[in-house]
Scaffold this active site. Sequence first.
Site, PDB file in Angstrom:
ATOM      1  N   LYS A 322       0.874  -1.162   0.000  1.00 32.27           N
ATOM      2  CA  LYS A 322       0.000   0.000   0.000  1.00 32.27           C
ATOM      3  C   LYS A 322       0.915   1.216   0.000  1.00 32.27           C
ATOM      4  O   LYS A 322       1.770   1.346   0.880  1.00 32.27           O
ATOM      5  CB  LYS A 322      -0.903   0.014   1.226  1.00 32.27           C
ATOM      6  CG  LYS A 322      -1.919  -1.116   1.279  1.00 32.27           C
ATOM      7  CD  LYS A 322      -2.819  -0.988   2.509  1.00 32.27           C
ATOM      8  CE  LYS A 322      -3.858  -2.092   2.570  1.00 32.27           C
ATOM      9  NZ  LYS A 322      -4.760  -1.944   3.740  1.00 32.27           N
ATOM     10  N   ASP A 425     -14.019  -1.241  11.070  1.00 35.30           N
ATOM     11  CA  ASP A 425     -14.247  -1.098   9.630  1.00 35.30           C
ATOM     12  C   ASP A 425     -14.164  -2.465   8.951  1.00 35.30           C
ATOM     13  O   ASP A 425     -13.451  -2.642   7.960  1.00 35.30           O
ATOM     14  CB  ASP A 425     -13.224  -0.140   9.026  1.00 35.30           C
ATOM     15  CG  ASP A 425     -13.594   0.318   7.611  1.00 35.30           C
ATOM     16  OD1 ASP A 425     -14.676  -0.083   7.120  1.00 35.30           O
ATOM     17  OD2 ASP A 425     -12.806   1.066   7.000  1.00 35.30           O
TER      18      ASP A 425
END
Length: 567
Positions: A322, A425
């Site tokens: 990422k 999340d």
Amino acid sequence: MQLLSTSLVLLIYLFGIVASFKAPDVDSAPLPFDLFLPTHQLHRMLGVSAELFYVRNGKVNNYALAFKMPVPPTQEEVVFQWHMKLPQQVVYEISLNASDALREGASVNISLTGALPTSLKAFSVAMKCKTPSADSQSVEVGINISSIGFLQMQFQKSCLTSAVIGGDEKAAENINEDSWMNNGIMGIIYQGVCLAITTSVAFFCTLFTVWMVRRKHDLKLPHQSGQSEGGDTGGETKTVVTVTGCPPTPTTGTLDTARRPSLSQLSLLSPSSHISNPEVQEENLLAISIEPANLSIKETLLEGTFGRIARAQLNGNDVYIKALGDVASENQVTIFKKEGSRFLSLQHINLLVPEAAVLLPPILIYAWPEYGNLKKYLVELRSGGTEVGSTISSRCLSTLEVAILSLQYLSGVLYLHEQGFIHRDLATRNATLSDGPRVTVTDNALSRDLFPGDYHCLGDNENRPVKWLAYESLSHRKFTPLSDIWSYGVVVWEILTLAQQPYAELDPFEVKNVLKSGHRLSQPKNCPDQLYRLLTFCWSQKPEERPSGQQIRQCLLNFLQQLDKFV
């Protein structure tokens, strides 16, 4: 003691052989499955050149299961081999139970849940002593296999070290695999006694074979009572979500209904101070930092406005990264590092955490998952891999695959809760899929940028995953393990629908009021009734009425047990 252990294993081996001569039951054929310690493994532990079968052609060797196998101090893992001899999917689940000195050093190198291999495969159980101990430490390896039952292998690991011996390094060096077996005259005695025991036992077993009964370990599923569908959804008229190309699953006559747990039965994690949201600060990334020159980015997999997920190479190996771009603001960099390093101190087979990092430009480096982001994979299954370069063909996930993926995702969530973390999340976008298959829960770094349609600002200047959040999280910003359970229910719904958007017809501002009125996500057409009822329990308005993660796990295991009878 070693001589006795070796003699006992020969007894176990012979008893297992004789027991296997018993004719199979008329009403059930044994599952053609083998589970054993291979020759090289047994020789390392006991000096015996033989295989020790726990299960052979579906027949359980209860004598082997009852024996506590000694593991020498120099051996830090035990290797098993197993093989399902028919091309059919049979579900397994592995559990470990170890003494204090081994608790942190006991682990297995494969997924804790999955399907039995249809070719001969090996897996290992690590038994690393974290603290010295003069006493033997017990390790129990449990494998729950549908159609066979629960198998529990027992081991006694020696954790002797020079610290226990009193600092005598010379004495410590003598504890090795060669000295684990006695030499010289003791070896002659050992061979003679073993030969005598073998002859006696063979004669004894021949006389009493007719009385030997192999104990069965079939799991009995408890009968569970269910509620009417009107009771599950607050009287709402149930509609059906159709997944393109997916046939409906029969919903009557085969599966028990899930039981809504009463408050007295719940074993809930209290939302007290020990359940928190620990944040690992930026400086902790220094410990795993590398130079940018060591990393070579090969292929962009997902790209947003200021960040991307890509395949890269580090030291010749594929890695999953990422990365933030140059256009990212200072605040975005801070959030990226904070979210990406949340689980840095954790380790679990169903959790993907950074293994390395580049500080400038900010890059988080993870182990390579063969199928990448779970949501992206599910969308490609639904669309037939319309993206350039995709090799995925359109198909549905079987009910068995849905259940296995859901169990693995839940395993990662349960581990986070056990460690005092609340994810906040949970979604398929924050998970990856590897070969096996194996699902790993991930942090949510870059998710707002890569999946902007999943996050919404409700006039409070905060982007939130509105359609995945529990009612109390939306209305009062309250996050507990039970709010994660709500989101987990949405994750299973995503897996069933191949990552369709939940509440796609609703404006984000309407979601809170719709949830308050009792409406919930509709039942996908390919979702069995039992599984959908379990999801509606996860979406109970009151947190205390939701099942715990362990209860969900047991419901899914029961579901797999029932499913296995009809597949």
